[in-house]
Design a protein around this motif. Structure first.
Motif, mmCIF file in Angstrom:
data_model
loop_
_atom_site.group_PDB
_atom_site.id
_atom_site.type_symbol
_atom_site.label_atom_id
_atom_site.label_comp_id
_atom_site.label_asym_id
_atom_site.label_seq_id
_atom_site.Cartn_x
_atom_site.Cartn_y
_atom_site.Cartn_z
ATOM 1 N N LYS A 9 -32.748 -32.453 8.578
ATOM 2 C CA LYS A 9 -31.597 -32.130 9.414
ATOM 3 C C LYS A 9 -30.536 -31.480 8.535
ATOM 4 O O LYS A 9 -30.213 -31.987 7.459
ATOM 5 C CB LYS A 9 -31.028 -33.390 10.060
ATOM 6 C CG LYS A 9 -31.947 -34.012 11.106
ATOM 7 C CD LYS A 9 -31.282 -35.208 11.772
ATOM 8 C CE LYS A 9 -32.172 -35.787 12.846
ATOM 9 N NZ LYS A 9 -31.530 -36.960 13.512
ATOM 10 N N ARG A 62 -22.724 -36.534 9.316
ATOM 11 C CA ARG A 62 -23.039 -37.958 9.296
ATOM 12 C C ARG A 62 -24.524 -38.271 9.327
ATOM 13 O O ARG A 62 -24.990 -39.176 8.653
ATOM 14 C CB ARG A 62 -22.319 -38.644 10.463
ATOM 15 C CG ARG A 62 -21.758 -40.004 10.106
ATOM 16 C CD ARG A 62 -20.795 -40.514 11.159
ATOM 17 N NE ARG A 62 -19.404 -40.318 10.788
ATOM 18 C CZ ARG A 62 -18.451 -39.893 11.607
ATOM 19 N NH1 ARG A 62 -18.749 -39.590 12.856
ATOM 20 N NH2 ARG A 62 -17.217 -39.770 11.192
ATOM 21 N N GLU A 63 -25.306 -37.518 10.087
ATOM 22 C CA GLU A 63 -26.731 -37.828 10.263
ATOM 23 C C GLU A 63 -27.649 -36.843 9.550
ATOM 24 O O GLU A 63 -28.847 -36.812 9.821
ATOM 25 C CB GLU A 63 -27.069 -37.821 11.773
ATOM 26 C CG GLU A 63 -26.246 -38.771 12.615
ATOM 27 C CD GLU A 63 -26.520 -40.233 12.272
ATOM 28 O OE1 GLU A 63 -27.670 -40.536 11.893
ATOM 29 O OE2 GLU A 63 -25.592 -41.043 12.373
ATOM 30 N N THR A 64 -27.129 -36.054 8.614
ATOM 31 C CA THR A 64 -27.915 -34.970 8.054
ATOM 32 C C THR A 64 -28.463 -35.275 6.662
ATOM 33 O O THR A 64 -27.975 -36.153 5.949
ATOM 34 C CB THR A 64 -27.082 -33.673 7.978
ATOM 35 O OG1 THR A 64 -25.893 -33.934 7.226
ATOM 36 C CG2 THR A 64 -26.701 -33.195 9.348
ATOM 37 N N ASP A 65 -29.480 -34.507 6.299
ATOM 38 C CA ASP A 65 -30.101 -34.609 4.978
ATOM 39 C C ASP A 65 -29.514 -33.580 4.017
ATOM 40 O O ASP A 65 -29.381 -33.837 2.825
ATOM 41 C CB ASP A 65 -31.611 -34.357 5.099
ATOM 42 C CG ASP A 65 -32.262 -35.260 6.128
ATOM 43 O OD1 ASP A 65 -32.243 -36.488 5.927
ATOM 44 O OD2 ASP A 65 -32.774 -34.742 7.141
ATOM 45 N N ARG A 92 -24.263 -39.350 3.941
ATOM 46 C CA ARG A 92 -24.955 -40.520 3.405
ATOM 47 C C ARG A 92 -25.300 -40.311 1.930
ATOM 48 O O ARG A 92 -25.507 -39.180 1.478
ATOM 49 C CB ARG A 92 -26.223 -40.795 4.203
ATOM 50 C CG ARG A 92 -27.279 -39.718 4.078
ATOM 51 C CD ARG A 92 -28.584 -40.092 4.754
ATOM 52 N NE ARG A 92 -29.578 -39.033 4.618
ATOM 53 C CZ ARG A 92 -30.308 -38.822 3.521
ATOM 54 N NH1 ARG A 92 -30.155 -39.589 2.454
ATOM 55 N NH2 ARG A 92 -31.204 -37.849 3.489
#
Length: 301
Positions: A9, A62-65, A92
């Motif tokens: 992502k 927030r939700e990504t790589d 993260r």
């Protein structure tokens, strides 16, 4: 580890002249891309093309790589990455930040240090090729960072460019980009001076540029900017304002390491003068307008 489309992502921050087509090329390559831009209309247009949109940097990352930033200059990178509500506060641990903006090498080093404290990997990866290269997915990408991180990010870069090179540790990509901007500015100025010389000599300009392009005087700059100059079309593929910023980076960085860049210093003045004449929003091929003014011609606003 490899950041391939099927398991990665991506958050893309900055949908400008370069960023928008780059983000779309990632979509075409199969990546799950969420974009943020201060101008909401650009986000909405990206969503219509199949991407996802976010209302803030925090929401985007927030939700990504992988987070890619493509913003105008060092202050914007610092704002987007380091300040409250920015990337490092919200991404993260273990994620990868790729800054593809053209900024100072020092800023890239500072970002890498701050990111390491939060467990985030970083590559500085500025690009060359202008809007056309971004649209075609044919950018030249000069990268600074660790070999292992570079290898993992290669699939992402391959969706965006054709020439992808790890140039050294953090900040090296930006140093090479500064050198690139020096070469490009000198080339455009040489083409601009040749064009005015040819025009004033009464030569068929299109024919002259054809034959020059086929010889040792040929260059990517001449090939890419020829039609703009012939048509008098200076809609920005890369703005004078941004090249002005880059020439400041070149001259400052060269002074820091004790390298003489006399042509660079001259071009910094010429680009700066063009900007002060009101042409900052035009494509950098508008340097020909500055040469025409120096040659006693009036240019249309």
């Amino acid at each position: 580890m490899s950041y391939t489309p099927e398991k990665t992502k991506v958050a893309f921050i900055g949908l400008g002249i370069m960023g928008a087509p780059m983000a779309r090329n990632l979509l075409r390559a199969g990546y799950d891309v969420t974009a943020f831009n201060p101008t909401r209309a650009k986000v909405d247009a990206f969503v219509k093309d199949g991407g996802k949109g976010a209302a803030s940097v925090a929401e985007a990352v927030r939700e990504t790589d992988v987070v890619i930033t493509m913003v105008p200059a060092s202050p914007q990178v610092e704002q987007v990455v380091l300040h409250d509500g920015g990337v490092l506060e919200n991404v993260r641990s273990g994620a990868l930040l790729i800054d593809m903006s053209s900024i100072t090498p020092q800023t890239s080093v500072e970002v890498a240090k701050a990111a390491a404290e939060r467990g985030v990997e970083v590559l500085d990866a500025p690009v060359s090729g202008g809007e056309a290269g971004a649209v075609e997915g044919a950018l030249s990408i000069m990268v600074g960072g660790e070999q292992e991180t570079f290898d993992a990010a290669k699939p992402v870069f391959e969706a965006l460019g054709k020439t992808i090179v790890l140039c050294g540790p953090h900040g090296s990509g930006q140093t090479v980009k500064a050198a690139n901007q020096l070469i490009v500015a000198v080339n455009i100025q040489a083409v601009a001076e040749a064009v005015v010389f040819l025009e004033k000599s009464g030569v068929d300009l299109a024919a002259a540029l054809d034959v020059l392009g086929g010889g040792l005087a040929g260059s990517t700059v001449l090939a890419r900017k020829r039609q703009n100059i012939l048509a008098g079309d200076f809609r920005p593929g890369f703005k004078v304002d941004l090249h002005h910023k880059d020439m400041g980076i070149v001259t400052d960085a060269a002074r820091d390491v004790g390298a003489a860049v006399p042509a660079g210093a001259l071009l910094a003045q010429l680009v700066g003068a063009l900007r002060q004449q009101g042409d900052g929003g035009l494509d950098h091929s508008a340097l020909v307008r500055g040469v025409r003014r120096l040659s006693g011609e009036k240019t249309e606003d």
